[in-house]
Enzyme design. Structure first.
Site, PDB file in Angstrom:
ATOM      1  N   TYR A   1      42.417  30.943   6.579  1.00 13.27           N
ATOM      2  CA  TYR A   1      41.810  32.047   6.490  1.00 13.27           C
ATOM      3  C   TYR A   1      41.094  32.589   7.891  1.00 13.27           C
ATOM      4  O   TYR A   1      41.021  33.746   8.419  1.00 13.27           O
ATOM      5  CB  TYR A   1      40.588  32.386   5.526  1.00 13.27           C
TER       6      TYR A   1
ATOM      7  N   CYS B   1      48.617  40.044   4.166  1.00 15.10           N
ATOM      8  CA  CYS B   1      48.995  38.673   3.548  1.00 15.10           C
ATOM      9  C   CYS B   1      50.482  38.579   3.740  1.00 15.10           C
ATOM     10  O   CYS B   1      51.035  39.378   2.933  1.00 15.10           O
ATOM     11  CB  CYS B   1      48.457  38.515   2.095  1.00 15.10           C
TER      12      CYS B   1
ATOM     13  N   HIS C   1      43.495  25.646   2.932  1.00 18.74           N
ATOM     14  CA  HIS C   1      43.595  27.141   2.690  1.00 18.74           C
ATOM     15  C   HIS C   1      42.481  27.599   3.129  1.00 18.74           C
ATOM     16  O   HIS C   1      42.482  28.939   3.809  1.00 18.74           O
ATOM     17  CB  HIS C   1      43.800  27.414   1.271  1.00 18.74           C
TER      18      HIS C   1
HETATM   19  S1  SF4 Z   1      46.548  32.118   4.409  1.00 17.20           S
HETATM   20 FE1  SF4 Z   1      46.649  32.917   2.241  1.00 17.20          FE
HETATM   21  S2  SF4 Z   1      45.696  34.922   2.362  1.00 17.20           S
HETATM   22 FE2  SF4 Z   1      46.181  34.273   4.492  1.00 17.20          FE
HETATM   23  S3  SF4 Z   1      48.206  35.192   4.783  1.00 17.20           S
HETATM   24 FE3  SF4 Z   1      48.505  33.245   4.247  1.00 17.20          FE
HETATM   25  S4  SF4 Z   1      48.844  33.172   1.984  1.00 17.20           S
HETATM   26 FE4  SF4 Z   1      47.926  35.360   2.475  1.00 17.20          FE
END
Ligand code: SF4
Ligand code: FAD
Length: 484
Positions: free
Chosen positions: A296, A100, A292
């Protein structure tokens, strides 16, 4: 400055004065602490690739606010192409770091706050969006890392904020003055918090009028007075304190989370983007979560690529790469991984323009993406462990391999296929261990489960976003039922 270099980023962190605790002690110079440093390197990659001729098209964008070339991590998405590029950028970074890289929570928060502050302004006559965009110009111009700070400790999950035994279990406004507000509480699981220049606070759940003091969104410098960070420890983290690199698995890169405590922190009004508008808290949470959840479909896929590569290598080093069941299992890993990518791309290409001009992903498809992410990385990890064999969890330490007496014996007995050095086998097994059990499993597995919301949160969204009546109508028509 609009595009910082990786070294300048590290120096900018060193100039900050954060209060950071780890292993029961307050630590000096967190940026150069051996436990934290790999996570600094991972964020630094988001700067480094912005200067790379092959990657600058993905890593940078033209600011919709200033027209300047900025890092994409500070951008408001202006098209579905921007949304797609975000997912591709995150896959690339996952491939380059195997962990991450922390900077996306802030990016997803900017886009959510932009959309919802505009809606508040239109409905209530507030001026939050203007203030937020002025703030974002500063973030873009200085190329800052911003910690997207949503999740509260929450105490008894069955109770809303105002009914908790301790009112501080959700972050809230404790004082308002002509100059600004004062906030108290904590945020937990904060990704990359210690590597951030700024904190962007948002409410953690939909709120009612009785809880309007908890309806707060605002930005503060990450080293402002009253903020304390407590580093979240990860499995095998003290291996980073040992000499050597093999046993860490991924010695250059890693993620981190922290508990962030807000001890009566003052925020001037120009940095407040929601204060009491409880009616918009649900929308802010859902909009951030949708972004978000789509992210992923990029980052976890990139890390999945690394794990699939590691699995193929260990099969080769152990002489089984041509066995039919191994080939089939590798194909299964690819199928699962690319399905996640397909979801990330699908919710991006189906994105829509909002009233602020910022593009939002398709909410239902973003939730599908994340729901698959709560499962597929676990299945991919399970196949990797199957093919790795038991030495994954029984291998002696790096120090044993370099011991004058037992080192040569371990080299002799732990060799795999004769044409490959034992050390290669050792390194790849440690990388698979890192990603499926150790330090990296925080980001690849547990974060896939809970980050951006636990699986039930996605199921609730899907049941709300699905037009079941429409589907019933389709079935009734085809079955010849005229009035269902
Ligand atoms: S989307 Fe969220 S879990 Fe994935 S790298 Fe970025 S901060 Fe980390
Ligand atoms: C590695 C990692 C990184 C993260 N990064 C960030 C970040 O950068 N910023 C940020 O703001 N957050 C971050 N998060 C937080 C993440 O969004 C939360 O972990 C997630 O929302 C779940 O909250 P929780 O951990 O408090 O678990 P809980 O909410 O306690 O959930 C545990 C279980 O209880 C169930 N549950 C919870 N409440 C109820 C209820 N009322 N009724 C019935 N069942 C319930 C859930 O469905 C789940 O199965 C991160 C999390 C992880 C693990």
């Amino acid at each position: 400055m609009t595009l910082m270099t990786a070294d300048a980023f590290k120096d900018s962190l060193r100039r900050m004065s954060k209060r950071v605790f780890m292993f029961g002690e307050e630590i000096k110079d967190p940026t150069d602490h051996p436990v934290i440093q790999p996570s600094v390197n991972a964020v630094a990659m988001t700067y480094e690739l912005g200067h790379h001729p092959d990657h600058e098209a993905l890593l940078t964008a033209e600011s919709s606010l200033t027209g300047k070339r900025i890092n994409r991590f500070t951008h408001l998405h202006q098209s579905t192409d921007d949304l797609v590029k975000k997912v591709k950028m995150l896959r690339l970074l996952g491939q380059c770091t195997g962990c991450c890289f922390q900077r996306c929570v802030g990016m997803d928060s900017f886009n959510a706050v932009d959309i919802v502050s505009d809606k508040m302004d239109q409905a209530l006559g507030t001026n939050y969006n203007l203030k937020f965009r002025e703030y974002l110009k500063h973030v873009q111009d200085e190329d800052l890392v911003v910690d997207g700070c949503m999740t509260d400790p929450k105490g008894n999950r069955a109770l809303p904020p105002g009914e908790q035994a301790d009112p501080d279990l959700f972050l809230h406004v404790i004082d308002e003055s002509k100059e600004g507000i004062t906030i108290r509480g904590a945020k937990v699981h904060q990704t990359g918090a210690i590597n951030s220049h700024e904190i962007l606070v948002m409410p953690t759940r939909s709120l009612k009028e009785t809880d309007k003091d908890y309806a707060v969104a605002c930005a503060i410098p990450a080293d402002v007075e009253g903020i304390i960070y407590v580093y979240g420890r990860q499995a095998s983290d003290t291996r980073k304190l040992e000499a050597g690199e093999i046993d860490v698995g991924n010695y250059r890169f890693g993620g981190h989370e922290a508990v962030v405590i807000f001890n009566d922190v003052f925020v001037p009004w120009e940095r407040v983007f929601m204060c009491g508008e409880y009616q918009f808290t649900g929308e802010m949470v859902e909009t951030f979560a949708a972004y978000h959840r789509s992210s992923y479909g990029g980052c976890k896929v990139g890390v999945g690529d690394v794990l699939i590569g590691a699995t193929k290598l260990i099969a080769t080093y152990q002489g089984v790469e041509n066995a039919s069941h191994i080939k089939d299992k590798l194909v299964e890993m690819i199928h699962l991984n690319e399905t996640l990518y397909a979801c990330g791309l699908a919710c991006s290409t189906e994105g829509v323009k909002t009233t602020s001009g910022t593009y939002l992903v398709d909410m239902a498809l973003a939730n599908i993406c994340k729901l698959n992410v709560t499962r597929f990385p676990y299945q991919i990890a399970s196949i990797a462990q199957d093919i790795a064999g038991g030495l994954l969890v029984t291998m002696p330490s790096e120090k044993d391999f370099s011991h004058p007496e037992i080192g040569p014996l371990l080299e002799k007995y732990l060799v795999g296929a004769e044409s490959y050095p034992t050390e290669w086998r050792q390194r790849i097994l440690r990388l698979i261990e890192n990603l499926t059990i150790g330090l990296g499993a925080v980001g690849y597995l547990a974060e896939s489960m809970h980050g951006a919301g636990s699986p039930m949160a996605q199921r609730i969204m899907l049941s709300r976003l699905t037009d079941m009546e429409h589907k019933e109508g389709l079935a009734a028509t085809i079955a010849g039922i005229k009035e269902k």
